[in-house]
Design a protein around this motif. Structure first.
Motif, mmCIF file in Angstrom:
data_model
loop_
_atom_site.group_PDB
_atom_site.id
_atom_site.type_symbol
_atom_site.label_atom_id
_atom_site.label_comp_id
_atom_site.label_asym_id
_atom_site.label_seq_id
_atom_site.Cartn_x
_atom_site.Cartn_y
_atom_site.Cartn_z
ATOM 1 N N VAL A 189 29.685 41.273 65.433
ATOM 2 C CA VAL A 189 28.256 41.586 65.297
ATOM 3 C C VAL A 189 27.433 40.343 65.610
ATOM 4 O O VAL A 189 26.661 40.323 66.565
ATOM 5 C CB VAL A 189 27.925 42.140 63.890
ATOM 6 N N LEU A 190 27.593 39.306 64.786
ATOM 7 C CA LEU A 190 26.890 38.045 65.050
ATOM 8 C C LEU A 190 27.659 37.163 66.030
ATOM 9 O O LEU A 190 27.113 36.191 66.554
ATOM 10 C CB LEU A 190 26.640 37.286 63.748
ATOM 11 N N MET B 282 19.237 33.760 69.638
ATOM 12 C CA MET B 282 18.222 34.819 69.533
ATOM 13 C C MET B 282 18.506 35.737 68.344
ATOM 14 O O MET B 282 17.581 36.199 67.675
ATOM 15 C CB MET B 282 18.126 35.612 70.833
ATOM 16 N N ASP B 283 19.781 35.992 68.070
ATOM 17 C CA ASP B 283 20.132 36.769 66.873
ATOM 18 C C ASP B 283 19.629 36.034 65.633
ATOM 19 O O ASP B 283 19.023 36.638 64.741
ATOM 20 C CB ASP B 283 21.650 36.946 66.759
ATOM 21 N N VAL C 25 22.226 52.419 67.695
ATOM 22 C CA VAL C 25 23.186 51.590 68.420
ATOM 23 C C VAL C 25 22.416 50.707 69.397
ATOM 24 O O VAL C 25 21.551 51.193 70.144
ATOM 25 C CB VAL C 25 24.219 52.453 69.186
ATOM 26 N N SER C 26 22.725 49.427 69.400
ATOM 27 C CA SER C 26 22.037 48.489 70.300
ATOM 28 C C SER C 26 22.502 48.685 71.742
ATOM 29 O O SER C 26 23.541 49.290 71.996
ATOM 30 C CB SER C 26 22.319 47.043 69.870
ATOM 31 N N TYR D 168 25.870 38.960 71.565
ATOM 32 C CA TYR D 168 25.053 38.809 72.766
ATOM 33 C C TYR D 168 23.682 39.472 72.615
ATOM 34 O O TYR D 168 23.153 40.055 73.550
ATOM 35 C CB TYR D 168 25.783 39.392 73.991
ATOM 36 N N GLY D 169 23.127 39.389 71.421
ATOM 37 C CA GLY D 169 21.777 39.897 71.202
ATOM 38 C C GLY D 169 21.686 41.206 70.442
ATOM 39 O O GLY D 169 20.585 41.715 70.229
ATOM 40 N N ALA D 170 22.805 41.774 70.001
ATOM 41 C CA ALA D 170 22.763 43.036 69.249
ATOM 42 C C ALA D 170 21.989 42.886 67.947
ATOM 43 O O ALA D 170 21.177 43.752 67.593
ATOM 44 C CB ALA D 170 24.183 43.526 68.962
#
Length: 186
Positions: free
Chosen positions: A25-26, A46-47, A145-146, A152-154
């Protein structure tokens, strides 16, 4: 007459605490090992910035992860995340402890996970999210859902979604454009 279930946006509008899994996730889920056996992980800035924006908007953040890592502890400290559960075998129990600690209800929480170990918590929260590359069983049970993959930004996408659903995105963006968010880095 049947009542339609709440939309993902309606669910996101009620989140007061957003909880994230870490690996997948991260991070991208990959584990890099040094010759000495130390683990390395990469985090997306960015996350991190999105998570800081959540807190700035009054939405708390937390981490619940199955692995225990000094890297995760350091990242959480850097980001001022106070609710960090590492080395967790039972994520549902950690979630229960977190609810007790914060005084929040499960319906006021969101959770972003990517694999089966996250499902028990995802099925309890008011807003369940998953990165695009999550296991199909997780995607099938997520409310949202991303487009981005984990690491990668989810997480940033879900943060932006929460901020938009709660009508806080534009004010934060305006503050950033005017320079009022100096020093807020991910």
């Amino acid at each position: 007459m049947a009542i339609a279930p709440p939309t993902a946006t309606e669910r996101a509008s009620r989140v007061k605490l957003m909880i994230f899994d870490v690996d997948g996730v991260l991070t991208d889920g990959g584990l890099l090992f040094t010759a000495e056996g130390d683990t390395m992980k990469g985090f997306n800035s960015m996350d991190g910035h999105g998570m800081k924006l959540l807190r700035q908007a009054g939405i708390e953040t937390a981490l619940i992860t199955g692995r225990k890592s000094g890297i995760v502890a350091a990242r959480a400290k850097e980001m001022n995340i106070t609710h960090v559960y590492q080395g967790v075998q039972d994520k549902l129990q950690a979630f229960s402890d977190l609810l007790q600690q914060t005084g929040m209800s499960a319906q006021e929480c969101g959770y972003m996970g990517d694999d089966w170990v996250d499902l028990a918590v995802m099925l309890k929260v008011g807003f369940a999210a998953a990165p695009a590359n999550s296991h199909p069983e997780v995607i099938a049970r997520a409310h949202w859902v991303s487009e981005a993959r984990g690491g990668y930004g989810a997480a940033r996408e879900v943060c932006d979604t929460l901020l938009r659903a709660q009508h806080k995105y534009e004010a934060l963006l305006a503050a950033a454009c005017s320079g009022e968010q100096r020093g807020l880095v991910g």
